[in-house]
Design a protein around this motif. Structure first.
Motif, PDB file in Angstrom:
ATOM      1  N   LYS A   1      -4.783   7.414  -3.797  1.00  0.00           N
ATOM      2  CA  LYS A   1      -3.499   6.834  -3.383  1.00  0.00           C
ATOM      3  C   LYS A   1      -3.077   7.306  -1.996  1.00  0.00           C
ATOM      4  O   LYS A   1      -2.337   6.603  -1.296  1.00  0.00           O
ATOM      5  CB  LYS A   1      -2.409   7.146  -4.409  1.00  0.00           C
ATOM      6  CG  LYS A   1      -2.027   8.613  -4.509  1.00  0.00           C
ATOM      7  CD  LYS A   1      -0.886   8.816  -5.504  1.00  0.00           C
ATOM      8  CE  LYS A   1      -0.447  10.279  -5.549  1.00  0.00           C
ATOM      9  NZ  LYS A   1       0.743  10.452  -6.408  1.00  0.00           N
TER      10      LYS A   1
ATOM     11  N   VAL B   1       2.145   1.756  -3.541  1.00  0.00           N
ATOM     12  CA  VAL B   1       1.163   2.261  -4.516  1.00  0.00           C
ATOM     13  C   VAL B   1       0.763   3.692  -4.167  1.00  0.00           C
ATOM     14  O   VAL B   1       0.368   4.473  -5.045  1.00  0.00           O
ATOM     15  CB  VAL B   1      -0.058   1.329  -4.637  1.00  0.00           C
ATOM     16  CG1 VAL B   1      -1.051   1.511  -3.516  1.00  0.00           C
ATOM     17  CG2 VAL B   1      -0.746   1.531  -5.990  1.00  0.00           C
ATOM     18  N   GLY B   2       0.895   4.063  -2.894  1.00  0.00           N
ATOM     19  CA  GLY B   2       0.607   5.440  -2.500  1.00  0.00           C
ATOM     20  C   GLY B   2       1.658   6.426  -2.980  1.00  0.00           C
ATOM     21  O   GLY B   2       1.337   7.589  -3.247  1.00  0.00           O
ATOM     22  N   LEU B   3       2.896   5.972  -3.094  1.00  0.00           N
ATOM     23  CA  LEU B   3       3.986   6.927  -3.348  1.00  0.00           C
ATOM     24  C   LEU B   3       4.655   6.798  -4.718  1.00  0.00           C
ATOM     25  O   LEU B   3       5.272   7.763  -5.181  1.00  0.00           O
ATOM     26  CB  LEU B   3       5.039   6.818  -2.231  1.00  0.00           C
ATOM     27  CG  LEU B   3       4.509   7.238  -0.841  1.00  0.00           C
ATOM     28  CD1 LEU B   3       5.536   6.941   0.242  1.00  0.00           C
ATOM     29  CD2 LEU B   3       4.140   8.728  -0.820  1.00  0.00           C
TER      30      LEU B   3
ATOM     31  N   HIS C   1       0.835  -1.205   0.000  1.00  0.00           N
ATOM     32  CA  HIS C   1       0.000   0.000   0.000  1.00  0.00           C
ATOM     33  C   HIS C   1       0.870   1.256   0.000  1.00  0.00           C
ATOM     34  O   HIS C   1       0.589   2.222  -0.718  1.00  0.00           O
ATOM     35  CB  HIS C   1      -0.935  -0.014   1.212  1.00  0.00           C
ATOM     36  CG  HIS C   1      -2.055  -0.999   1.093  1.00  0.00           C
ATOM     37  ND1 HIS C   1      -3.185  -0.744   0.353  1.00  0.00           N
ATOM     38  CD2 HIS C   1      -2.217  -2.236   1.602  1.00  0.00           C
ATOM     39  CE1 HIS C   1      -3.997  -1.800   0.419  1.00  0.00           C
ATOM     40  NE2 HIS C   1      -3.437  -2.713   1.177  1.00  0.00           N
ATOM     41  N   THR C   2       1.920   1.246   0.817  1.00  0.00           N
ATOM     42  CA  THR C   2       2.813   2.406   0.832  1.00  0.00           C
ATOM     43  C   THR C   2       3.407   2.635  -0.562  1.00  0.00           C
ATOM     44  O   THR C   2       3.488   3.781  -1.030  1.00  0.00           O
ATOM     45  CB  THR C   2       3.933   2.192   1.869  1.00  0.00           C
ATOM     46  OG1 THR C   2       3.333   1.960   3.152  1.00  0.00           O
ATOM     47  CG2 THR C   2       4.841   3.409   1.950  1.00  0.00           C
TER      48      THR C   2
ATOM     49  N   HIS D   1      -3.982   4.806   0.498  1.00  0.00           N
ATOM     50  CA  HIS D   1      -3.043   3.679   0.530  1.00  0.00           C
ATOM     51  C   HIS D   1      -1.817   4.026   1.373  1.00  0.00           C
ATOM     52  O   HIS D   1      -1.344   3.213   2.161  1.00  0.00           O
ATOM     53  CB  HIS D   1      -2.632   3.299  -0.892  1.00  0.00           C
ATOM     54  CG  HIS D   1      -3.711   2.585  -1.654  1.00  0.00           C
ATOM     55  ND1 HIS D   1      -3.986   1.249  -1.472  1.00  0.00           N
ATOM     56  CD2 HIS D   1      -4.596   3.029  -2.574  1.00  0.00           C
ATOM     57  CE1 HIS D   1      -4.993   0.895  -2.272  1.00  0.00           C
ATOM     58  NE2 HIS D   1      -5.373   1.956  -2.949  1.00  0.00           N
ATOM     59  N   THR D   2      -1.308   5.241   1.197  1.00  0.00           N
ATOM     60  CA  THR D   2      -0.150   5.649   1.993  1.00  0.00           C
ATOM     61  C   THR D   2      -0.497   5.618   3.480  1.00  0.00           C
ATOM     62  O   THR D   2       0.303   5.150   4.305  1.00  0.00           O
ATOM     63  CB  THR D   2       0.299   7.072   1.580  1.00  0.00           C
ATOM     64  OG1 THR D   2       0.594   7.069   0.173  1.00  0.00           O
ATOM     65  CG2 THR D   2       1.540   7.491   2.345  1.00  0.00           C
TER      66      THR D   2
END
Lengths: 288, 288
Positions: free
Chosen positions: B241, A247-249, A244-245, B244-245
């Protein structure tokens, strides 16, 4: 289309400018000539790639499997940093003359995949990250005790692989046993087993990658490649939250979470994973 | 159980130690006496909380809706930082004498929710974050041009709310129109509208929160509360996103993504969101 596969492709060797002779396999054909390079997990050699996954991918892409320096049938020594592993991999890429390629990194191989995406943004076209995570993020500094115990034993066993790679459910373990049957199916021209020294140096590199440093998350923002992230819904080796981290960044990334799955979701659902990978690469290529 | 709801609960006022008189509504009953405080989005007042959402939540939890300082029917001025908004909110919490409470923050309210979770870890028990994101993260520094245009117009219109809050599909927009019908259903004792000054100061605070600073992601690792994150699959105001982070870095967090939804997924699927919230709080309480 090709008539070779992970079960029949010959194990090739090539000597690179760094003096290392790399063991690799290469099969399948890409319509645009761009191969997909697979980067392996902790303690894995060429035979650890699930034939059901790589053969299905090879229906659409040329596939290159490789032992990095010091691993399995490759000569040299395993370095204790991801950076040096990446430099070692680049020597192999260069001797093959690859100027554009896609990368599929699983677990430890996903660390090297991120690093090569950052070091060779002009050469790496698309990135697939499976069961992996970012440098410095919370939860990345080594493994929980049970996973460490099962993964660092002197000789990997079928039971230890099942424990680490699959969910603790009957359904996941059944699919895990089918996977084990597939990776031991090849009898001829098998790769060299990995050594205890490989295990220890690789785990040094894994711990180094995970040393807590929140500022390292900024590295993810520098990954310019379209990125597909694959993960099980409860990975106990590299926590699912790391995906998840990522795909977030990572600026242009998507995430697929497999149900009832742990670290090796790509070996639990090999056909589904291959479709996701081939569709992703095909979509990116047609978008250019 | 209660016979008051968002459509009938009286608008109450209370003066806090900071001299601000806060407008709020309070209804429903928690079996354990712990209320759930709702923190509102940009330009919203008490009437902007969807009755279908908060009434369904109030079947299981005591619900407190509040206008922060300077917003709607509350006196005072809107500050231009999230930190000061949080301090303003704490004055309200303190005058009510709440020593333990749960927090539900939507969008801008989700920024304040994160901050109060960090400032009052001993008082905030569970956290729900909807359509929101972390300070300093990539993509958080203000809104894309179309969203900025629609959200900063002098007078919010039904069409602008539909555009910002819902996906650009017939199905999402139909559910959006139903939502608009619900928030305008109350005719008696409506809250004061928010002003242009509120809009401008709130957007100052939103931009301040979003100033790029990757090191601020470490703040997420300090959120000790069990956290439920709700988001639409394509939020164009605060990118999906970011959720997600947050789930990657908040130590004890889970994420639910609603399909075919944008910023206001909780108002598109109010009953489903209420079940998720009530089950989450009930599960955490029974786990203690």
């Amino acid at each position: 289309m090709t008539d070779t596969s992970q079960l029949t492709a010959p194990t090739l060797t090539v000597e690179a400018a760094n003096g290392v002779t790399y063991a690799y396999r290469r099969f399948g054909e890409s319509s645009d000539g761009v191969p997909l390079v697979f980067l392996m997990h902790f303690r894995g050699n060429l035979d650890n790639w699930d034939p059901a996954l790589v053969d299905a991918v090879a229906q659409k892409q040329e596939v290159i499997l490789v032992d990095n320096a010091g691993v399995g049938g490759s000569t040299g020594t395993v370095p204790s940093t991801i950076k040096q592993m990446t430099i070692d991999l680049i020597a192999f890429i260069d001797v093959l003359g690859l100027r554009t390629f896609d990368v599929f990194g699983f677990s430890l191989g996903g660390f090297v995949a991120q690093e090569i995406a950052l070091l060779r943004p002009w050469a790496v076209r698309n990135l697939v990250l499976a069961g992996t995570g970012p440098a410095g993020a919370p939860g990345m500094h080594g493994w929980r005790e049970d996973i460490q115990r099962e993964s660092r034993i002197d000789q990997s066993t079928a039971e230890s692989l099942l424990y680490i790679f699959f969910a603790q459910t009957d359904t996941s373990r059944e699919l895990g046993k089918a996977f084990l049957g597939r990776i031991f199916a090849r009898t001829d021209d098998r790769d060299e087993p990995t050594t205890a020294a490989t295990r220890d140096a690789q785990y040094d590199a894994i711990l180094d990658w995970g040393i807590p440093d929140i500022t390292k998350l900024e590295r993810l923002t520098g990954i310019s490649q379209p990125t597909l992230i694959l993960q099980g819904d409860d990975d106990r080796m590299i926590p699912t939250k790391e995906s998840h981290t990522m795909v977030g960044l990572i600026p242009n990334a998507r995430l697929h979470i497999f149900p009832d799955a742990a670290h090796a979701s790509i070996f639990q659902y090999p056909e589904e994973a291959a479709v996701l990978v081939n569709d992703f690469i095909s979509e990116q290529s047609s978008a250019v």
